[in-house]
Design a protein around this motif. Structure first.
Motif, PDB file in Angstrom:
ATOM      1  N   THR A  63      46.718  42.569  25.851  1.00 34.63           N
ATOM      2  CA  THR A  63      45.865  43.020  26.891  1.00 34.63           C
ATOM      3  C   THR A  63      45.240  41.568  27.420  1.00 34.63           C
ATOM      4  O   THR A  63      44.861  40.890  26.278  1.00 34.63           O
ATOM      5  CB  THR A  63      44.982  43.801  26.305  1.00 34.63           C
ATOM      6  OG1 THR A  63      45.510  45.227  25.911  1.00 34.63           O
ATOM      7  CG2 THR A  63      43.682  44.315  27.274  1.00 34.63           C
ATOM      8  N   GLN A  64      45.217  41.664  28.738  1.00 41.79           N
ATOM      9  CA  GLN A  64      44.261  40.390  29.034  1.00 41.79           C
ATOM     10  C   GLN A  64      42.799  40.921  29.461  1.00 41.79           C
ATOM     11  O   GLN A  64      42.628  42.246  29.935  1.00 41.79           O
ATOM     12  CB  GLN A  64      44.963  40.113  30.296  1.00 41.79           C
ATOM     13  CG  GLN A  64      46.080  39.548  29.970  1.00 41.79           C
ATOM     14  CD  GLN A  64      46.795  38.838  31.358  1.00 41.79           C
ATOM     15  OE1 GLN A  64      46.398  37.725  31.811  1.00 41.79           O
ATOM     16  NE2 GLN A  64      47.805  39.779  31.923  1.00 41.79           N
ATOM     17  N   LEU A  65      41.746  40.034  29.584  1.00 43.09           N
ATOM     18  CA  LEU A  65      40.635  40.436  29.715  1.00 43.09           C
ATOM     19  C   LEU A  65      39.753  39.463  30.536  1.00 43.09           C
ATOM     20  O   LEU A  65      40.097  38.107  30.433  1.00 43.09           O
ATOM     21  CB  LEU A  65      39.461  40.310  28.487  1.00 43.09           C
ATOM     22  CG  LEU A  65      38.027  40.356  28.742  1.00 43.09           C
ATOM     23  CD1 LEU A  65      37.626  41.727  29.158  1.00 43.09           C
ATOM     24  CD2 LEU A  65      37.283  40.092  27.302  1.00 43.09           C
ATOM     25  N   TYR A  66      39.291  39.860  31.832  1.00 46.37           N
ATOM     26  CA  TYR A  66      38.604  39.005  32.845  1.00 46.37           C
ATOM     27  C   TYR A  66      37.214  39.327  32.803  1.00 46.37           C
ATOM     28  O   TYR A  66      36.768  40.740  32.784  1.00 46.37           O
ATOM     29  CB  TYR A  66      39.314  39.115  34.186  1.00 46.37           C
ATOM     30  CG  TYR A  66      38.564  38.062  34.883  1.00 46.37           C
ATOM     31  CD1 TYR A  66      38.827  36.706  34.971  1.00 46.37           C
ATOM     32  CD2 TYR A  66      37.421  38.667  35.825  1.00 46.37           C
ATOM     33  CE1 TYR A  66      38.093  36.113  35.705  1.00 46.37           C
ATOM     34  CE2 TYR A  66      36.805  37.678  36.618  1.00 46.37           C
ATOM     35  CZ  TYR A  66      37.223  36.291  36.491  1.00 46.37           C
ATOM     36  OH  TYR A  66      36.301  35.656  37.195  1.00 46.37           O
ATOM     37  N   VAL A  67      36.423  38.395  32.672  1.00 42.48           N
ATOM     38  CA  VAL A  67      34.772  38.536  32.714  1.00 42.48           C
ATOM     39  C   VAL A  67      34.482  37.667  33.810  1.00 42.48           C
ATOM     40  O   VAL A  67      34.341  36.758  33.597  1.00 42.48           O
ATOM     41  CB  VAL A  67      34.427  38.140  31.113  1.00 42.48           C
ATOM     42  CG1 VAL A  67      32.750  38.425  31.466  1.00 42.48           C
ATOM     43  CG2 VAL A  67      34.809  38.613  30.143  1.00 42.48           C
ATOM     44  N   THR A  68      33.738  38.565  34.628  1.00 42.82           N
ATOM     45  CA  THR A  68      33.002  37.900  35.818  1.00 42.82           C
ATOM     46  C   THR A  68      31.727  37.242  35.425  1.00 42.82           C
ATOM     47  O   THR A  68      30.904  38.057  34.560  1.00 42.82           O
ATOM     48  CB  THR A  68      32.838  38.931  37.019  1.00 42.82           C
ATOM     49  OG1 THR A  68      31.963  38.300  37.866  1.00 42.82           O
ATOM     50  CG2 THR A  68      32.216  40.212  36.630  1.00 42.82           C
TER      51      THR A  68
END
Length: 285
Positions: free
Chosen positions: A252-257
């Motif tokens: 799973t990839q996580l992107y946090v703005t």
């Protein structure tokens, strides 16, 4: 009668003089930093772009663009003009889909409804979607869910929709657990076709561990503000697995703005606000 010589006033020592100069320079630099940090918030977010390859994404969805915005934090200082700047920035990127991932407001619909109205100008062919953040639960989250729906966004309240090429799911923030309205991953993701790519909207990065257990391919989050300003960056690092940017957790990839607003003082230092355009990439393309 003889008079006694008395010493005149002592001249400031060199050390005291230098310390005053250094102190004044530090204060000036601090004020300049705060001023620039405030300007960075009030001018609106800048656009950041990132490409994320997803193993199961079909070729037909290669290049699909999601504009991700979080932590707008409408309130007494950041009002309607701030919303308009955010909306204009998002629309300028011409995304395929818009994701508002929580902490839209710091107040009630009665107080901030007019400030949120520019959201009805959001434009994307596959729609605009919203999930709650922890701050919505301080200000009647149900009322805000209804309000954003009136403004043309689709709230994902522990639910999922099919987008051509992938599933888009959204879960309530964990801040809703105390009100019986927390995230329900089984409801949002439990009966999906795992052969399809899944993108999850979840406000807090810490929710990544549940996303991994559910086999989610990509989670999009906010909440951290990228640390916002010292010493908040250290607190954010202690409380969140990822503070900003893209990281992988198993499959799973996580992107946090870093978000588009600010909480507390409208100041950001070393963590500029952003709207991120996430471009999905197919390995089959």
């Amino acid at each position: 009668m003889a008079t006694e010589d008395r010493p005149g006033p002592a001249a400031p020592s060199r050390r005291l003089f230098v310390s005053r100069i250094v102190g004044g320079a530090a204060a000036t630099a601090g004020l300049a930093t705060v001023g620039y940090g405030t300007y960075g918030v009030l001018r609106g977010p800048r656009v950041k772009r990132v490409t994320i390859p997803l193993a199961k994404l079909p070729r037909s969805a290669h290049g699909f663009r999601i504009a991700v915005v979080s932590d707008i934090h409408l309130g007494p200082i950041l009002g309607r003009a701030h919303t308009q700047r955010v909306v204009d920035t998002i629309n300028s990127t011409q995304p395929d889909l818009i994701a508002v991932v929580g902490d839209l407001v710091d107040g009630t619909v009665a107080d901030l409804g007019p400030a949120a109205e520019p959201l009805n100008q959001l434009e994307a062919p596959f729609g605009s979607f919203f999930v709650t953040g922890n701050h919505e639960y301080y200000s009647d989250a149900d009322a805000w869910v209804a309000q954003v729906r009136e403004l043309g966004l689709r709230p994902l309240v522990n639910e999922r929709v099919e987008i051509p090429g992938f599933d888009l799911a959204g879960v309530n923030d964990i801040g809703g657990e105390s009100q019986g309205e927390g995230p329900d991953y089984a409801k949002a993701l439990g009966d999906r076709d795992r052969a399809r790519t899944s993108v999850l909207l979840a406000h807090q990065p810490v929710m990544i561990h549940d996303a991994v257990r559910q086999g989610v391919d990509l989670q999009l989050s906010g909440h951290t503000h990228g640390g916002q300003l010292w010493p908040g960056n250290y607190i954010a690092e202690l409380a969140n697995p990822t503070v900003a940017g893209l990281e992988r957790y198993g499959d799973t990839q996580l992107y946090v703005t870093r978000g588009a607003g600010a909480w507390g003082p409208p100041v950001r230092v070393g963590a500029p606000s952003d709207v991120t355009v996430v471009r999905l990439a197919s390995l089959q393309a």
